[in-house]
Design a protein around this motif. Sequence first.
Motif, PDB file in Angstrom:
ATOM      1  N   PHE A  28      34.662  42.513  38.077  1.00  0.00           N
ATOM      2  CA  PHE A  28      34.996  42.348  36.476  1.00  0.00           C
ATOM      3  C   PHE A  28      33.828  42.747  35.703  1.00  0.00           C
ATOM      4  CE2 PHE A  28      37.835  39.312  38.208  1.00  0.00           C
ATOM      5  CZ  PHE A  28      39.019  39.418  37.573  1.00  0.00           C
ATOM      6  N   VAL A  93      38.987  45.821  34.718  1.00  0.00           N
ATOM      7  CA  VAL A  93      38.437  45.755  35.898  1.00  0.00           C
ATOM      8  C   VAL A  93      37.865  47.111  36.489  1.00  0.00           C
ATOM      9  CG1 VAL A  93      39.454  43.547  36.996  1.00  0.00           C
ATOM     10  CG2 VAL A  93      40.547  45.467  37.129  1.00  0.00           C
ATOM     11  N   HIS A  97      39.862  47.190  42.011  1.00  0.00           N
ATOM     12  CA  HIS A  97      39.935  45.859  42.095  1.00  0.00           C
ATOM     13  C   HIS A  97      41.304  45.072  42.459  1.00  0.00           C
ATOM     14  CE1 HIS A  97      38.320  41.700  41.079  1.00  0.00           C
ATOM     15  NE2 HIS A  97      39.567  41.479  40.727  1.00  0.00           N
ATOM     16  N   CYS A 321      31.435  39.891  40.753  1.00  0.00           N
ATOM     17  CA  CYS A 321      32.912  39.238  41.259  1.00  0.00           C
ATOM     18  C   CYS A 321      32.401  38.500  42.658  1.00  0.00           C
ATOM     19  CB  CYS A 321      33.796  40.332  42.091  1.00  0.00           C
ATOM     20  SG  CYS A 321      35.606  39.826  42.318  1.00  0.00           S
ATOM     21  N   SER A 340      43.444  36.366  40.420  1.00  0.00           N
ATOM     22  CA  SER A 340      42.903  37.815  40.632  1.00  0.00           C
ATOM     23  C   SER A 340      42.547  37.760  42.016  1.00  0.00           C
ATOM     24  CB  SER A 340      41.628  37.823  39.659  1.00  0.00           C
ATOM     25  OG  SER A 340      40.822  39.011  40.224  1.00  0.00           O
TER      26      SER A 340
END
Length: 361
Positions: A28, A93, A97, A321, A340
């Motif tokens: 992120f 992202v 991701h 992350c 996520s």
Amino acid sequence: TLSVIPAARYFYNEPENEVCVNSVNACFPDGAEILTDKGFVDFKELSYSDRIAQYHHDGSINFTEPLKLHEYDFNGELLSFKGGKESQIDFMVTDNHRMPFKSGRSNLIIKEAKDLPNRPIFKIAGNSLHNDNGLSDFERLMIAFQADGSYSTRDNEYNGFRKGTLPIRFPTLKKKRKIQRIEEILDRLHFKYTKYEYSRGMSYRIEVPFTDKISKTFDWVDITKISKKWCNEFIEELQYWDGCKVKEGIITYSSVVKENTDMIQAIASLGGVKTHYRLYNDHRVNRQPLHNLTIVLNRDEFNLKENLSIDKVLYNGKVRCVTIPTGMFVARQNNRVIISGNSEHSVSTTKIFTVGEQQMI
């Protein structure tokens, strides 16, 4: 694999203490948050001592310490995803991701962001694994106090110390629902109270049988020790105070204190509840901005009615992350909560066969 290591050293003349092929960073950008035992925390503030709300494939959530924290420099394109009315889906992202979603009636699927379908069904909440008996009457009183209560303004000689009580008051309750609710709670608690009727409404003075201060925020909530039942009862209690029941299963909540809506979003994400945040700027004199939440009970996913809007955004800065055991966690970007995936990649080796050795290296 063990056979790749000597091959990499042989074909690329790599020193023995270096690695030729490594995982691709999947993270992120600045501003993203993750749900921890402290509430939503910016990724840059995250530490190994924090306990993270990890999501399981069956929809349950518990708290665990991270296996690894990731932070890298990034200069390139990120993918921005938006969808729904007022961008109820809004996150950005790296293109690789890992994002969990459903397609139709399928089980949960995890794909890289660049491979998401046009209309994914995103998970936006889960169910806490913690067990309890639900919201207590004293906790209901604290919700009421946060909205309409205050400390007694009498002289120090009336501070309740001699009686071993904490005097609190509700200066003016006008709405019938609030008057009925506070008396129901106090009667069940068997707390002594006096009430006075004025032209503007009812006033209550209550003797709480201990002297610890009651907070004007929701900082007393330990989100690691609340159940789905507790979460739902907490949110339903809001409708009597700073909340309002719009229709069955939908409540709106407003506060001038952003920390309050932050906590409610955290509680909702553990109770299978959908929230949508708006900031309302009241342009009247001496009015503070209002933080508004629309809360939908028993809604843990968001089903897009139109194609997901995807844009490439240039970004130069830090990306971050985390890696946790289940591979999924509760995140928040732009005040939108979403489940996520985390950083766990071994995709570089497979790219050799799709883009060629030179391009991949």
